[in-house]
Design a protein around this motif. Structure first.
Motif, PDB file in Angstrom:
ATOM      1  N   LEU A 175       0.870  -1.172   0.000  1.00 53.96           N
ATOM      2  CA  LEU A 175       0.000   0.000   0.000  1.00 53.96           C
ATOM      3  C   LEU A 175       0.913   1.229   0.000  1.00 53.96           C
ATOM      4  O   LEU A 175       1.981   1.211   0.615  1.00 53.96           O
ATOM      5  CB  LEU A 175      -0.906   0.002   1.240  1.00 53.96           C
ATOM      6  CG  LEU A 175      -2.003  -1.074   1.279  1.00 53.96           C
ATOM      7  CD1 LEU A 175      -2.824  -0.946   2.570  1.00 53.96           C
ATOM      8  CD2 LEU A 175      -2.928  -0.957   0.068  1.00 53.96           C
ATOM      9  N   ALA A 183       1.694  -3.976   4.975  1.00 54.88           N
ATOM     10  CA  ALA A 183       0.430  -4.296   4.297  1.00 54.88           C
ATOM     11  C   ALA A 183       0.639  -4.478   2.797  1.00 54.88           C
ATOM     12  O   ALA A 183       1.180  -3.603   2.129  1.00 54.88           O
ATOM     13  CB  ALA A 183      -0.587  -3.190   4.557  1.00 54.88           C
ATOM     14  N   VAL A 184       0.240  -5.647   2.283  1.00 48.84           N
ATOM     15  CA  VAL A 184       0.405  -5.908   0.850  1.00 48.84           C
ATOM     16  C   VAL A 184      -0.917  -6.309   0.204  1.00 48.84           C
ATOM     17  O   VAL A 184      -1.735  -7.006   0.807  1.00 48.84           O
ATOM     18  CB  VAL A 184       1.449  -7.021   0.573  1.00 48.84           C
ATOM     19  CG1 VAL A 184       2.846  -6.532   0.893  1.00 48.84           C
ATOM     20  CG2 VAL A 184       1.132  -8.275   1.356  1.00 48.84           C
ATOM     21  N   VAL A 185      -1.081  -5.861  -1.043  1.00 50.13           N
ATOM     22  CA  VAL A 185      -2.284  -6.193  -1.801  1.00 50.13           C
ATOM     23  C   VAL A 185      -2.096  -7.571  -2.428  1.00 50.13           C
ATOM     24  O   VAL A 185      -1.123  -7.806  -3.140  1.00 50.13           O
ATOM     25  CB  VAL A 185      -2.543  -5.143  -2.904  1.00 50.13           C
ATOM     26  CG1 VAL A 185      -3.779  -5.521  -3.714  1.00 50.13           C
ATOM     27  CG2 VAL A 185      -2.713  -3.754  -2.284  1.00 50.13           C
ATOM     28  N   LYS A 186      -3.028  -8.481  -2.122  1.00 47.07           N
ATOM     29  CA  LYS A 186      -2.929  -9.838  -2.668  1.00 47.07           C
ATOM     30  C   LYS A 186      -3.730  -9.985  -3.951  1.00 47.07           C
ATOM     31  O   LYS A 186      -3.406 -10.788  -4.823  1.00 47.07           O
ATOM     32  CB  LYS A 186      -3.454 -10.851  -1.636  1.00 47.07           C
ATOM     33  CG  LYS A 186      -2.568 -10.968  -0.414  1.00 47.07           C
ATOM     34  CD  LYS A 186      -1.262 -11.645  -0.783  1.00 47.07           C
ATOM     35  CE  LYS A 186      -0.409 -11.895   0.452  1.00 47.07           C
ATOM     36  NZ  LYS A 186       0.874 -12.502   0.104  1.00 47.07           N
ATOM     37  N   ASP A 187      -4.823  -9.265  -4.050  1.00 53.01           N
ATOM     38  CA  ASP A 187      -5.674  -9.382  -5.228  1.00 53.01           C
ATOM     39  C   ASP A 187      -6.543  -8.131  -5.353  1.00 53.01           C
ATOM     40  O   ASP A 187      -6.839  -7.487  -4.345  1.00 53.01           O
ATOM     41  CB  ASP A 187      -6.571 -10.626  -5.097  1.00 53.01           C
ATOM     42  CG  ASP A 187      -7.047 -11.127  -6.455  1.00 53.01           C
ATOM     43  OD1 ASP A 187      -6.668 -10.513  -7.485  1.00 53.01           O
ATOM     44  OD2 ASP A 187      -7.787 -12.118  -6.488  1.00 53.01           O
ATOM     45  N   ARG A 188      -6.915  -7.803  -6.578  1.00 52.19           N
ATOM     46  CA  ARG A 188      -7.775  -6.636  -6.795  1.00 52.19           C
ATOM     47  C   ARG A 188      -9.072  -7.066  -7.462  1.00 52.19           C
ATOM     48  O   ARG A 188      -9.065  -7.921  -8.337  1.00 52.19           O
ATOM     49  CB  ARG A 188      -7.073  -5.602  -7.682  1.00 52.19           C
ATOM     50  CG  ARG A 188      -5.796  -5.053  -7.067  1.00 52.19           C
ATOM     51  CD  ARG A 188      -5.169  -3.991  -7.975  1.00 52.19           C
ATOM     52  NE  ARG A 188      -3.817  -3.667  -7.544  1.00 52.19           N
ATOM     53  CZ  ARG A 188      -3.540  -2.774  -6.586  1.00 52.19           C
ATOM     54  NH1 ARG A 188      -4.512  -2.115  -5.997  1.00 52.19           N
ATOM     55  NH2 ARG A 188      -2.290  -2.539  -6.240  1.00 52.19           N
ATOM     56  N   HIS A 189     -10.173  -6.453  -7.041  1.00 49.25           N
ATOM     57  CA  HIS A 189     -11.473  -6.773  -7.620  1.00 49.25           C
ATOM     58  C   HIS A 189     -12.136  -5.491  -8.117  1.00 49.25           C
ATOM     59  O   HIS A 189     -12.338  -4.560  -7.343  1.00 49.25           O
ATOM     60  CB  HIS A 189     -12.386  -7.422  -6.575  1.00 49.25           C
ATOM     61  CG  HIS A 189     -11.835  -8.699  -6.026  1.00 49.25           C
ATOM     62  ND1 HIS A 189     -12.189  -9.931  -6.532  1.00 49.25           N
ATOM     63  CD2 HIS A 189     -10.939  -8.940  -5.039  1.00 49.25           C
ATOM     64  CE1 HIS A 189     -11.538 -10.887  -5.852  1.00 49.25           C
ATOM     65  NE2 HIS A 189     -10.775 -10.302  -4.942  1.00 49.25           N
TER      66      HIS A 189
END
Lengths: 258, 322
Positions: free
Chosen positions: B69, B185-191
């Motif tokens: 993030l 904090a890391v983004v694993k997937d985006r929707h």
């Protein structure tokens, strides 16, 4: 699992809001209630802290020693509260508030800190992230769902387009949106129990903070003017007598948008 | 307090800089002096031309932050620039999800306060910011004191974006320093929630529904009406929280800010949270059965009536015209 929930006690939003004539800040001198936005964080914390030895601690700051909003959250099931209450806190800006909350949270060493995305009365929406930075914690804002797996917090975070799946190791700070969970109503038993739950009232000096960093003295921003916004002017308000739809059509035609 | 160097936190997606970024660059030019941008991503150079066209002479490139993030690494990169002596007098930050995260962390790193929720800036010896209060019925003017960068967090559509015709911004590398645990904090997937029709914040007609619709299935009336009018469907926070429609439909303080030609509020009472997101609409039509609903105080046409009667009749009337 040790969870801290930051909560705010605010003037009842149902009552007409007012500004203090001397400082032009929000008048918070009357009765304060638990900010509705915070009831979601309290509920989320209670659901996550369901195990043996798990505990939810509330942390709040108020210029007077008001506790009725905290009692509401204690009645929902939180174990105890820390209230930082000091005349020196009046007029604090968001950064000053964050310094006070962070110092209080540090005493609890939580695994997870939960806050609302923003308060209903001030809605600056930056205090939680400032708290995270002060505590050296990762943060995930705008959570619409929160789960804990081992030592990881998993969040669905709202975005412009939809949502992201975001993970962070604990300890961490998460801000939750209204609607993340359905807050419970305090039971009668809960309300009775809340009366004897500990509320630790601290002054700024108890936190080892310098009074010059907080309150109106520490705020390095000032309100210079408050005035009525340009009024849109009252339009035509009509009671639908079966012709409401036609009136809307006529209005849209006049604007040449249909 | 002189303000010679103004920075803009420049957010961008594959399609280029966000509209709020361009609005802030335009406003930064009005304030005068040198306008520079701070951007991040795997290919910041690709937006150097667009940022330059709107007035940025330099873009400080934080570079690829991977799946992190932006809050921690981007604030770290800006703080590092400031600490190296390259500091702006003013930093303008979009009031977006990531913008607020960056501003909050930067505030602590620089030990400087923030002015958030800004809808206008007033130039003078020092720059003042204006903030809507009580649902936009009052305007508060505020300013900073003390030394150090003045950080304003500004709402979308506060200014109109206009290109200045400048050449591409000069790309200067400004990598994030090590920010430790805060970068966890890391983004694993985006929707992405797909929707048809014009975008909510760009549509010239917006039809929004609220709690007065009574039940989730009645939101279909809003979508049908929006489609007939060639507009976009929106919602109040109450029904988004209730799970009737996705968050991306929300108009208001924590949702989208819209300024369409016509805003049609159906079964929406007009909570502060909602009004600040649509008060700038050119024309406002409100349909609500409670004649004391606050939404009527800003409506150009108010129909005191039941949305379950008025909306179907309106849909029929519009269909019969085409």
């Amino acid at each position: 699992m040790n969870i801290v929930v930051c909560v705010k006690q605010i003037p009842d939003p149902a009552a007409p809001p007012s500004l203090r004539p001397d400082t032009q800040t929000l008048d918070r001198s009357g009765k304060l209630i638990l900010d509705d936005s915070d009831s979601y964080g309290v509920e989320m914390a209670l659901q996550l802290a369901g195990g043996e030895g798990d505990e939810v601690t509330l942390v709040s700051m108020a210029p007077n020693a008001e506790t009725s909003g905290l009692r509401t959250a204690l009645a929902m099931g939180a174990a105890k509260a820390i209230l930082i209450s000091d005349d020196a806190l009046a007029g604090s800006d968001a950064l000053g508030t964050a310094k006070v909350l962070a110092a209080a949270i540090r005493r609890v060493s939580p695994d997870l800190v939960i806050a609302a995305t923003e308060s209903t009365d001030g809605y600056t929406g930056t205090v939680p992230v400032q708290v995270a930075e002060l505590l050296g914690l990762p943060s995930i804002t705008f959570a619409k769902s929160v789960a804990i797996e081992g030592s990881t917090v998993k969040v669905e975070r709202q975005t412009e387009a939809g949502y992201d799946e975001v993970e962070s190791p604990l300890p961490a700070l998460v801000t939750v949106t209204a609607g993340v969970v359905e807050p419970r109503y305090p039971s009668f038993k809960g309300i009775m129990a809340a009366k004897s739950k500990p509320v630790d009232v601290l002054a700024v000096s108890d936190l080892g903070l310098d009074a010059s960093e907080v309150g109106a003295v520490g705020a390095r921003q000032a309100i210079t003017d408050v005035s009525a916004a340009e009024s849109r002017g009252s339009g035509e308000i009509v009671v639908d007598e079966g012709d409401g739809a036609q009136r809307v059509v006529a209005f849209l035609e006049e604007l040449k948008v249909i | 307090m002189a303000h010679d160097k103004i920075w803009v936190l420049a957010e961008h997606a594959a399609a280029g800089p966000t509209s709020t970024t361009l609005e802030l660059l335009t406003e930064a030019r009005q304030l005068g002096g040198t306008v520079e941008a701070v951007a991040w991503g795997p290919d910041t150079a690709s937006v150097a031309a667009a940022l330059g066209e709107y007035g940025a002479t330099t873009v400080y490139d934080v570079g690829d932050i991977g799946a992190a993030l932006p809050g921690a690494p981007v604030s770290g990169a800006i703080a590092a620039l400031v600490q190296s002596g390259n500091r702006p007098d003013i930093l303008l930050v979009p009031a977006s999800y990531d913008g607020r995260d960056v501003a909050g962390r930067l505030s602590v790193k620089l030990d400087r306060p923030l002015l958030t929720n800004v809808t206008d800036l007033v130039d003078g010896d020092s720059v003042s910011s204006q903030h809507p209060l009580f649902g936009g019925t009052m305007i508060v003017t505020a300013r900073f004191s003390g030394e150090g960068p003045q950080i304003f967090v500004i709402r979308a559509k506060s200014f109109a974006a206009e290109p200045a015709g400048g050449g591409p911004a000069n790309v200067v590398s400004a990598p994030a320093p090590e920010v430790g645990a805060t970068n966890g904090a890391v983004v694993k997937d985006r929707h992405a929630e797909e929707r048809s029709g014009p975008k909510l914040d760009e549509a010239s007609i917006v039809v929004s529904g609220g709690r007065g619709l009574g039940a989730a299935e009645h939101y279909a009336l809003i979508e049908e009406l929006a489609k007939l009018l060639g507009g976009a469907a929106g919602a109040s926070r109450a029904i988004v929280d209730a799970g009737w429609v996705p968050y991306s439909y929300q108009v208001g303080q924590t949702g989208k800010t819209v300024k369409p030609t016509v805003y049609l509020a159906c079964g929406i009472s007009g909570a502060t949270q909602h009004m600040v997101g649509m008060k700038g609409s050119k024309h406002i039509i409100a349909i609500n059965k409670d004649q004391d609903a606050p939404i009527f105080s800003i409506a150009d046409l108010g129909i005191v009536g039941d949305v379950h009667k008025v909306l179907p009749a309106l849909i029929e009337a519009l269909k019969s015209r085409s």
